[in-house]
Design a protein around this motif. Structure first.
Motif, PDB file in Angstrom:
ATOM      1  N   ASN A  76       0.786  -1.289  -0.168  1.00  0.00           N
ATOM      2  CA  ASN A  76      -0.022  -0.034   0.148  1.00  0.00           C
ATOM      3  C   ASN A  76       0.858   1.241  -0.062  1.00  0.00           C
ATOM      4  O   ASN A  76       0.462   2.100  -0.782  1.00  0.00           O
ATOM      5  CB  ASN A  76      -0.854  -0.012   1.034  1.00  0.00           C
ATOM      6  CG  ASN A  76      -2.150  -0.998   1.143  1.00  0.00           C
ATOM      7  OD1 ASN A  76      -2.396  -1.372   0.059  1.00  0.00           O
ATOM      8  ND2 ASN A  76      -2.807  -1.334   2.391  1.00  0.00           N
ATOM      9  N   LEU A  77       1.951   1.467   0.876  1.00  0.00           N
ATOM     10  CA  LEU A  77       2.812   2.501   0.872  1.00  0.00           C
ATOM     11  C   LEU A  77       3.464   2.646  -0.318  1.00  0.00           C
ATOM     12  O   LEU A  77       3.414   3.808  -1.008  1.00  0.00           O
ATOM     13  CB  LEU A  77       3.779   2.352   1.979  1.00  0.00           C
ATOM     14  CG  LEU A  77       3.260   2.489   3.293  1.00  0.00           C
ATOM     15  CD1 LEU A  77       4.351   1.694   4.316  1.00  0.00           C
ATOM     16  CD2 LEU A  77       3.122   3.938   3.696  1.00  0.00           C
ATOM     17  N   VAL A  78       3.864   1.726  -1.200  1.00  0.00           N
ATOM     18  CA  VAL A  78       4.558   1.705  -2.590  1.00  0.00           C
ATOM     19  C   VAL A  78       3.453   2.330  -3.309  1.00  0.00           C
ATOM     20  O   VAL A  78       4.049   2.970  -4.386  1.00  0.00           O
ATOM     21  CB  VAL A  78       5.063   0.449  -2.880  1.00  0.00           C
ATOM     22  CG1 VAL A  78       5.708   0.347  -4.363  1.00  0.00           C
ATOM     23  CG2 VAL A  78       6.375   0.082  -1.961  1.00  0.00           C
ATOM     24  N   GLU A  79       2.440   1.670  -3.503  1.00  0.00           N
ATOM     25  CA  GLU A  79       1.411   2.130  -4.494  1.00  0.00           C
ATOM     26  C   GLU A  79       1.007   3.793  -4.296  1.00  0.00           C
ATOM     27  O   GLU A  79       0.828   4.353  -5.288  1.00  0.00           O
ATOM     28  CB  GLU A  79      -0.090   1.192  -4.447  1.00  0.00           C
ATOM     29  CG  GLU A  79       0.364  -0.214  -4.892  1.00  0.00           C
ATOM     30  CD  GLU A  79      -0.641  -1.150  -4.801  1.00  0.00           C
ATOM     31  OE1 GLU A  79      -1.532  -0.797  -4.099  1.00  0.00           O
ATOM     32  OE2 GLU A  79      -0.840  -2.148  -5.246  1.00  0.00           O
ATOM     33  N   ASN A  80       1.041   4.013  -3.072  1.00  0.00           N
ATOM     34  CA  ASN A  80       0.301   5.302  -2.743  1.00  0.00           C
ATOM     35  C   ASN A  80       1.282   6.502  -2.639  1.00  0.00           C
ATOM     36  O   ASN A  80       1.080   7.646  -2.766  1.00  0.00           O
ATOM     37  CB  ASN A  80      -0.301   5.435  -1.476  1.00  0.00           C
ATOM     38  CG  ASN A  80      -1.630   4.647  -1.677  1.00  0.00           C
ATOM     39  OD1 ASN A  80      -2.332   4.826  -2.392  1.00  0.00           O
ATOM     40  ND2 ASN A  80      -1.904   3.885  -0.670  1.00  0.00           N
ATOM     41  N   PHE A  81       2.674   6.010  -2.470  1.00  0.00           N
ATOM     42  CA  PHE A  81       3.610   7.358  -2.255  1.00  0.00           C
ATOM     43  C   PHE A  81       4.716   7.258  -3.116  1.00  0.00           C
ATOM     44  O   PHE A  81       5.421   8.153  -3.273  1.00  0.00           O
ATOM     45  CB  PHE A  81       4.243   7.318  -0.667  1.00  0.00           C
ATOM     46  CG  PHE A  81       3.209   7.304  -0.028  1.00  0.00           C
ATOM     47  CD1 PHE A  81       2.467   8.824   0.321  1.00  0.00           C
ATOM     48  CD2 PHE A  81       2.282   6.411   1.052  1.00  0.00           C
ATOM     49  CE1 PHE A  81       1.444   9.230   1.180  1.00  0.00           C
ATOM     50  CE2 PHE A  81       1.511   6.848   1.905  1.00  0.00           C
ATOM     51  CZ  PHE A  81       0.928   7.988   2.090  1.00  0.00           C
ATOM     52  N   VAL A  82       5.457   6.004  -3.703  1.00  0.00           N
ATOM     53  CA  VAL A  82       6.564   6.168  -4.271  1.00  0.00           C
ATOM     54  C   VAL A  82       6.245   6.610  -5.745  1.00  0.00           C
ATOM     55  O   VAL A  82       5.397   6.314  -6.546  1.00  0.00           O
ATOM     56  CB  VAL A  82       7.102   4.657  -4.437  1.00  0.00           C
ATOM     57  CG1 VAL A  82       8.516   4.509  -5.472  1.00  0.00           C
ATOM     58  CG2 VAL A  82       7.380   4.164  -3.137  1.00  0.00           C
ATOM     59  N   MET A  83       7.153   7.432  -6.036  1.00  0.00           N
ATOM     60  CA  MET A  83       7.162   8.205  -7.469  1.00  0.00           C
ATOM     61  C   MET A  83       8.321   8.056  -8.105  1.00  0.00           C
ATOM     62  O   MET A  83       9.368   7.762  -7.423  1.00  0.00           O
ATOM     63  CB  MET A  83       6.685   9.654  -7.431  1.00  0.00           C
ATOM     64  CG  MET A  83       5.433   9.876  -6.687  1.00  0.00           C
ATOM     65  SD  MET A  83       4.986  11.803  -6.401  1.00  0.00           S
ATOM     66  CE  MET A  83       3.702  11.805  -5.426  1.00  0.00           C
ATOM     67  N   PRO A  84       8.618   8.338  -9.262  1.00  0.00           N
ATOM     68  CA  PRO A  84       9.932   8.552  -9.949  1.00  0.00           C
ATOM     69  C   PRO A  84      10.937   9.273  -9.295  1.00  0.00           C
ATOM     70  O   PRO A  84      10.567  10.369  -8.637  1.00  0.00           O
ATOM     71  CB  PRO A  84       9.796   8.918 -11.493  1.00  0.00           C
ATOM     72  CG  PRO A  84       8.170   8.601 -11.636  1.00  0.00           C
ATOM     73  CD  PRO A  84       7.489   8.783 -10.263  1.00  0.00           C
ATOM     74  N   GLY A  85      12.129   8.780  -9.300  1.00  0.00           N
ATOM     75  CA  GLY A  85      13.189   9.854  -8.585  1.00  0.00           C
ATOM     76  C   GLY A  85      13.415   9.420  -7.375  1.00  0.00           C
ATOM     77  O   GLY A  85      13.031   8.127  -7.067  1.00  0.00           O
ATOM     78  N   HIS A  86      13.635  10.260  -6.435  1.00  0.00           N
ATOM     79  CA  HIS A  86      13.963  10.031  -5.162  1.00  0.00           C
ATOM     80  C   HIS A  86      13.299  10.631  -4.076  1.00  0.00           C
ATOM     81  O   HIS A  86      12.356  11.540  -4.529  1.00  0.00           O
ATOM     82  CB  HIS A  86      15.434  10.779  -4.658  1.00  0.00           C
ATOM     83  CG  HIS A  86      16.606  10.440  -5.399  1.00  0.00           C
ATOM     84  ND1 HIS A  86      16.911  10.607  -6.482  1.00  0.00           N
ATOM     85  CD2 HIS A  86      17.690   9.475  -4.874  1.00  0.00           C
ATOM     86  CE1 HIS A  86      17.825  10.280  -7.268  1.00  0.00           C
ATOM     87  NE2 HIS A  86      18.478   9.194  -6.280  1.00  0.00           N
TER      88      HIS A  86
END
Length: 74
Positions: A22-32
């Motif tokens: 859930n964290l990856v799907e909701n928060f991780v975007m390209p870059g840092h």
């Protein structure tokens, strides 16, 4: 945010895996990026760059403190 009943019902590892997804799907975007969330009974640290995603989830459960760490290549 943290339901000790859900953790007990699913088991800590299954619950933490689900939270990680859930964290990856909701928060991780390209870059840092980096997210730190701290509460009385829960700490979540999520950092990512172009190569890796790192997650630490630390939660107080009915059985005491439990910790989950995961690294995932992007």
């Amino acid at each position: 945010m943290v339901s000790k009943e859900d953790i007990q019902r699913l088991g800590f590892d299954a619950w933490a895996d689900n939270e990680f997804v859930n964290l990856v799907e909701n928060f991780v975007m390209p870059g840092h990026g980096k997210i730190d969330i701290e509460g009385m009974d829960c700490t979540i640290k999520l950092k990512w760059d172009d190569a890796m995603i790192y997650c630490l989830i630390r939660v107080y459960t009915f059985e005491g403190w439990k910790e989950y760490e995961k690294e995932l290549k992007r």
